[in-house]
Motif scaffolding. Sequence first.
Motif, PDB file in Angstrom:
ATOM      1  N   VAL A 194       0.863  -1.186   0.000  1.00 46.02           N
ATOM      2  CA  VAL A 194       0.000   0.000   0.000  1.00 46.02           C
ATOM      3  C   VAL A 194       0.895   1.230   0.000  1.00 46.02           C
ATOM      4  N   GLY A 195       0.650   2.137  -0.934  1.00 45.38           N
ATOM      5  CA  GLY A 195       1.404   3.379  -0.977  1.00 45.38           C
ATOM      6  C   GLY A 195       0.910   4.360   0.075  1.00 45.38           C
ATOM      7  N   VAL A 196       1.844   5.091   0.670  1.00 47.52           N
ATOM      8  CA  VAL A 196       1.487   6.124   1.643  1.00 47.52           C
ATOM      9  C   VAL A 196       2.340   7.352   1.361  1.00 47.52           C
ATOM     10  N   ASP A 197       1.916   8.498   1.876  1.00 50.39           N
ATOM     11  CA  ASP A 197       2.727   9.701   1.758  1.00 50.39           C
ATOM     12  C   ASP A 197       4.026   9.515   2.537  1.00 50.39           C
ATOM     13  N   PRO A 198       5.091  10.204   2.110  1.00 53.38           N
ATOM     14  CA  PRO A 198       6.370  10.064   2.835  1.00 53.38           C
ATOM     15  C   PRO A 198       6.232  10.422   4.316  1.00 53.38           C
ATOM     16  N   TYR A 199       5.331  11.365   4.615  1.00 53.69           N
ATOM     17  CA  TYR A 199       5.002  11.647   6.022  1.00 53.69           C
ATOM     18  C   TYR A 199       3.569  11.188   6.260  1.00 53.69           C
ATOM     19  N   THR A 200       3.374  10.246   7.162  1.00 50.12           N
ATOM     20  CA  THR A 200       2.031   9.745   7.492  1.00 50.12           C
ATOM     21  C   THR A 200       1.986   9.377   8.958  1.00 50.12           C
ATOM     22  N   LEU A 201       0.765   9.155   9.431  1.00 50.46           N
ATOM     23  CA  LEU A 201       0.601   8.761  10.820  1.00 50.46           C
ATOM     24  C   LEU A 201       1.210   7.366  11.020  1.00 50.46           C
ATOM     25  N   ASP A 202       2.129   7.263  11.968  1.00 50.94           N
ATOM     26  CA  ASP A 202       2.824   5.997  12.181  1.00 50.94           C
ATOM     27  C   ASP A 202       1.873   4.860  12.556  1.00 50.94           C
ATOM     28  N   ILE A 203       0.812   5.182  13.331  1.00 54.92           N
ATOM     29  CA  ILE A 203      -0.061   4.071  13.746  1.00 54.92           C
ATOM     30  C   ILE A 203      -0.834   3.498  12.553  1.00 54.92           C
ATOM     31  N   HIS A 204      -1.042   4.292  11.517  1.00 54.29           N
ATOM     32  CA  HIS A 204      -1.696   3.730  10.333  1.00 54.29           C
ATOM     33  C   HIS A 204      -0.744   2.792   9.585  1.00 54.29           C
ATOM     34  N   ARG A 205       0.510   3.201   9.503  1.00 51.62           N
ATOM     35  CA  ARG A 205       1.495   2.309   8.877  1.00 51.62           C
ATOM     36  C   ARG A 205       1.617   1.001   9.664  1.00 51.62           C
ATOM     37  N   ASP A 206       1.659   1.136  10.997  1.00 52.72           N
ATOM     38  CA  ASP A 206       1.779  -0.061  11.841  1.00 52.72           C
ATOM     39  C   ASP A 206       0.574  -0.979  11.651  1.00 52.72           C
ATOM     40  N   LEU A 207      -0.597  -0.371  11.544  1.00 59.22           N
ATOM     41  CA  LEU A 207      -1.823  -1.148  11.394  1.00 59.22           C
ATOM     42  C   LEU A 207      -1.798  -1.948  10.097  1.00 59.22           C
ATOM     43  N   LEU A 208      -1.388  -1.295   9.012  1.00 57.38           N
ATOM     44  CA  LEU A 208      -1.310  -1.997   7.729  1.00 57.38           C
ATOM     45  C   LEU A 208      -0.263  -3.106   7.805  1.00 57.38           C
ATOM     46  N   ALA A 209       0.850  -2.804   8.464  1.00 53.80           N
ATOM     47  CA  ALA A 209       1.893  -3.824   8.609  1.00 53.80           C
ATOM     48  C   ALA A 209       1.357  -5.004   9.410  1.00 53.80           C
ATOM     49  N   GLY A 210       0.597  -4.702  10.460  1.00 57.33           N
ATOM     50  CA  GLY A 210       0.022  -5.766  11.266  1.00 57.33           C
ATOM     51  C   GLY A 210      -0.950  -6.626  10.483  1.00 57.33           C
ATOM     52  N   ALA A 211      -1.591  -6.026   9.473  1.00 52.73           N
ATOM     53  CA  ALA A 211      -2.526  -6.779   8.628  1.00 52.73           C
ATOM     54  C   ALA A 211      -1.796  -7.557   7.546  1.00 52.73           C
ATOM     55  N   GLY A 212      -0.467  -7.464   7.515  1.00 51.01           N
ATOM     56  CA  GLY A 212       0.293  -8.228   6.530  1.00 51.01           C
ATOM     57  C   GLY A 212       0.581  -7.467   5.249  1.00 51.01           C
ATOM     58  N   LEU A 213       0.396  -6.145   5.271  1.00 52.70           N
ATOM     59  CA  LEU A 213       0.628  -5.326   4.079  1.00 52.70           C
ATOM     60  C   LEU A 213       1.883  -4.465   4.268  1.00 52.70           C
ATOM     61  N   THR A 214       2.716  -4.408   3.234  1.00 48.40           N
ATOM     62  CA  THR A 214       3.886  -3.539   3.266  1.00 48.40           C
ATOM     63  C   THR A 214       3.456  -2.119   2.895  1.00 48.40           C
ATOM     64  N   THR A 215       4.001  -1.118   3.577  1.00 51.27           N
ATOM     65  CA  THR A 215       3.729   0.250   3.141  1.00 51.27           C
ATOM     66  C   THR A 215       4.941   0.792   2.394  1.00 51.27           C
ATOM     67  N   VAL A 216       4.659   1.522   1.328  1.00 55.49           N
ATOM     68  CA  VAL A 216       5.702   2.037   0.440  1.00 55.49           C
ATOM     69  C   VAL A 216       5.488   3.540   0.298  1.00 55.49           C
ATOM     70  N   PRO A 217       6.511   4.356   0.586  1.00 50.09           N
ATOM     71  CA  PRO A 217       6.293   5.793   0.416  1.00 50.09           C
ATOM     72  C   PRO A 217       6.145   6.148  -1.071  1.00 50.09           C
ATOM     73  N   VAL A 218       5.154   6.980  -1.374  1.00 48.19           N
ATOM     74  CA  VAL A 218       4.959   7.473  -2.737  1.00 48.19           C
ATOM     75  C   VAL A 218       5.261   8.968  -2.710  1.00 48.19           C
ATOM     76  N   GLU A 219       6.364   9.370  -3.333  1.00 48.19           N
ATOM     77  CA  GLU A 219       6.748  10.780  -3.310  1.00 48.19           C
ATOM     78  C   GLU A 219       5.725  11.592  -4.120  1.00 48.19           C
ATOM     79  N   PRO A 220       5.507  12.853  -3.736  1.00 47.95           N
ATOM     80  CA  PRO A 220       4.433  13.642  -4.358  1.00 47.95           C
ATOM     81  C   PRO A 220       4.603  13.827  -5.863  1.00 47.95           C
ATOM     82  N   SER A 221       5.819  13.638  -6.377  1.00 43.06           N
ATOM     83  CA  SER A 221       6.030  13.867  -7.796  1.00 43.06           C
ATOM     84  C   SER A 221       5.937  12.584  -8.612  1.00 43.06           C
TER      85      SER A 221
END
Lengths: 492, 492
Positions: free
Chosen positions: A201-228
């Motif tokens: 799942v793509g996320v902004d380079p700055y995001t709420l850490d608990i959302h990243r942790d939640l996705l990770a806990g669900a078995g999904l990798t988070t990937v930063p998507v730069e604004p450009s």
Amino acid sequence: MTESWATFGADLHLELGTGGQAGGAGGRGVRAGLVAALREAVRSGRLAAGTRLPSSRQLAADLGVARNTVADAYAELVAAGWLTARQGSGTRVAARPVPPARPPERTGPAYSLVPGSPDLAGFPRAAWLAAARRALTEAPHEAFGYGDPRGRNELRVVLAEYLARARGVYADPGRVVTCAGFVHGLQLLGRVLLDRGVRAVGVDPYTLDIHRDLLAGAGLTTVPVEPSELPGEGVGAVLLTPAHQFPTGSALSAERRAELVGWARESGGWLLEDDYDGEFRYDRQLVGALQGLDPERVVYFGTASKSLAPGLRIGWLVVPAALLDEVVGAKGLSDWTSSALEQLTLAQFMASGAYDRHVRAMRLRYRRRRDQLCAALAEGAPHVRVSGVAAGLHAVLELPPGTERSVVAAAAGLGLRVEGLSRYRHPDSVRPPRSALVVGYASPPDSAWSPTLSTLCAALRATGPHGRRNSSPPGGAAQPPGAGRVRGAGPG
Amino acid sequence: MTESWATFGADLHLELGTGGQAGGAGGRGVRAGLVAALREAVRSGRLAAGTRLPSSRQLAADLGVARNTVADAYAELVAAGWLTARQGSGTRVAARPVPPARPPERTGPAYSLVPGSPDLAGFPRAAWLAAARRALTEAPHEAFGYGDPRGRNELRVVLAEYLARARGVYADPGRVVTCAGFVHGLQLLGRVLLDRGVRAVGVDPYTLDIHRDLLAGAGLTTVPVEPSELPGEGVGAVLLTPAHQFPTGSALSAERRAELVGWARESGGWLLEDDYDGEFRYDRQLVGALQGLDPERVVYFGTASKSLAPGLRIGWLVVPAALLDEVVGAKGLSDWTSSALEQLTLAQFMASGAYDRHVRAMRLRYRRRRDQLCAALAEGAPHVRVSGVAAGLHAVLELPPGTERSVVAAAAGLGLRVEGLSRYRHPDSVRPPRSALVVGYASPPDSAWSPTLSTLCAALRATGPHGRRNSSPPGGAAQPPGAGRVRGAGPG
């Protein structure tokens, strides 16, 4: 079947030994068994000091013994100090010697500008109670039963109307699913996406850490998507806060919106729109929901956590048709439904116009706070640039490079809890880190607001160009020695 | 910053084109952009028929345009039939031709004895509202924020006192964790047990299928534990309903309790006690919680779903010290906390004695229902043996071997929904299946109760020794041809 137990009073569970069973040995055996059982319940701590016991009449009816037997047992235990009996207060478990008082809990910082909470003092208690009264009066009996996993229809109808009108969302009540807040909603989507084979799942380079942790806990990798850039290969969904990016505070541009919707259509990906504070905008720039651009590729997440209160634990999703059955299925597994009464209360609250009124009143209050923050900084820390303040409940304070940690430490030393931007940075982001504070200005109580601002300015000055600046390496990676022990930099 | 938007009224989101932006071209361009945006919002269905628009004064303030510009745009759309304007009712989206009415939904069976629900008409609305009022009045501001994942302390204190007094539970408020009902609680424990390496959970040969499915969904195998055996190798926990086994209705004997606690102590296993209807017992036999035998090996699960209403979605756990941190951690991940206001309302409801009063009143009501059921069966279907009726909200009706499916079908043919015991049988159970009905007698409304009983007796007679008995293979494994087409067996 006889009426073997009392139809009044409070329940009391006692483990009577076999000898003390009702109907066993005579009154004396029963009384002895009762005394032993009560003493054991008090001695073991199961019945706490002050617990009120049933009247002797009730307990006798419950146990099927003579009232005198219970009264005698009570009297014996009062005499022995296990129970107390006072006129009007009934029979209670006696207080035992009080253990030495624990030292008072360590108090936290005096002030806090940690983001994430609305003004809790602003919760509209009277209007909410009025809505609860209407909900309780009008609810059909079946509302108290196990319900539709999508949530109460009454609320979904009102939400669909509101979201269409106020947020530009294409919302049919059949596509609205209530949940227990954004975290719950993201869990549901995480499960659905995983079942569909999404792994990243793509996320902004700055995001709420608990959302990243939640996705990770669900078995999904988070990937930063730069604004450009567009999401890379293998990214199946992108989580976004289009109305007011958390934490940087910017709004997603029209061009970027079109670009991301185009990506979703071409790649079959999904956009997850977290519209957490979309109700709060302070200028004329209209920032509608991204979902309006393509309701079949965007999952919309809304919540009452910022507009009303996090303690309600009510949120809602508007789901593309293709995902609806899977989301409802996951919801049914996760907890069947949220509280029906609170859903009905919120429906009444919204239908009566009280929600719109509350949002307008809070918007005014938050804008005043925002203006006061900006004015205080312009006066007390003019070297700091403020951004992200066109909307929402937080601002970003850009700091001289490398000073973030020392400012946070200086603030802590002055009794102010404040968060740096760096804690929200995705560890895989390739862009150089920014040095900044994320300042939530909605939640401090009125009484603390003015000293909070003074303390913030003092902390910024202490480390700013004209203060005692701690030298720290660029990037703020290391805690400089002595940070947090800034002296002579009191408020004002 | 000027007061650029109205501080009153309702929010309306409009996608104004660039040409129509406030402050762009003159009044005419703004008006044209406004008309186009409103028409598009109505045409696309985003703004539903009947939606009330803001007043022209408010919308003008929100958009920063002249009031006349908005009024003219509204007038143009009213003239064109997109909007309606009536004195006192404001400007609304016009109704469009109504699509042909959908055929009414197929109605379900007239009567139901499906177990699992309390009497929903008995929900104490007035007392609950009074408790909600006190909760809203007394709640500290912080109660509206993100809270302790264990739940509100006010509720945990009251629950600990109640559970100790009425259910014989050793409960410290620090060990109580609130959740959104049993299903949520079992999810939390499932995660904790899995993380501890447990792979198999023992269950009774007859158990609620959704609980087995839930454990399977969490990655745990369920293994039937026959009443005469101890859990086998590799079983790390056993799920039980000791006060009133669901669905068979028996209470766990003192010997079996001791045996299972001994197993847990020796093997390091856990007992999961689902005390779903422990408040409802109808005789003098005291059935306390299993947890009282060993609070360090038993996880206690309670719920308001049977004692009050499933729609509240409130349950509670009392957790052994060794598991507490893990359960609280899982709770924090799952949804942070349940609704704080409902927790505070329940705390007020319990502390005031209203909970005890409600339980006593419902106990009386359910016992009368139980007695009426037994009397009707003794009269109308004397070949049926009733069991499991000393407690709870359901009874088990033992049927002649092999007749379960035909009775369920005969009942369906008469408009009565009733469930057979076989759907609850664990597929790996080695004992021969029993032929029986599981009859929930709490939920039928008063008006339907008498015909429900008559229909039940008619269905039982239709397939009983004196009725037109359908021959079906022993074990009831196959649906006999013609079942469900029982003729000439009307109620009465």
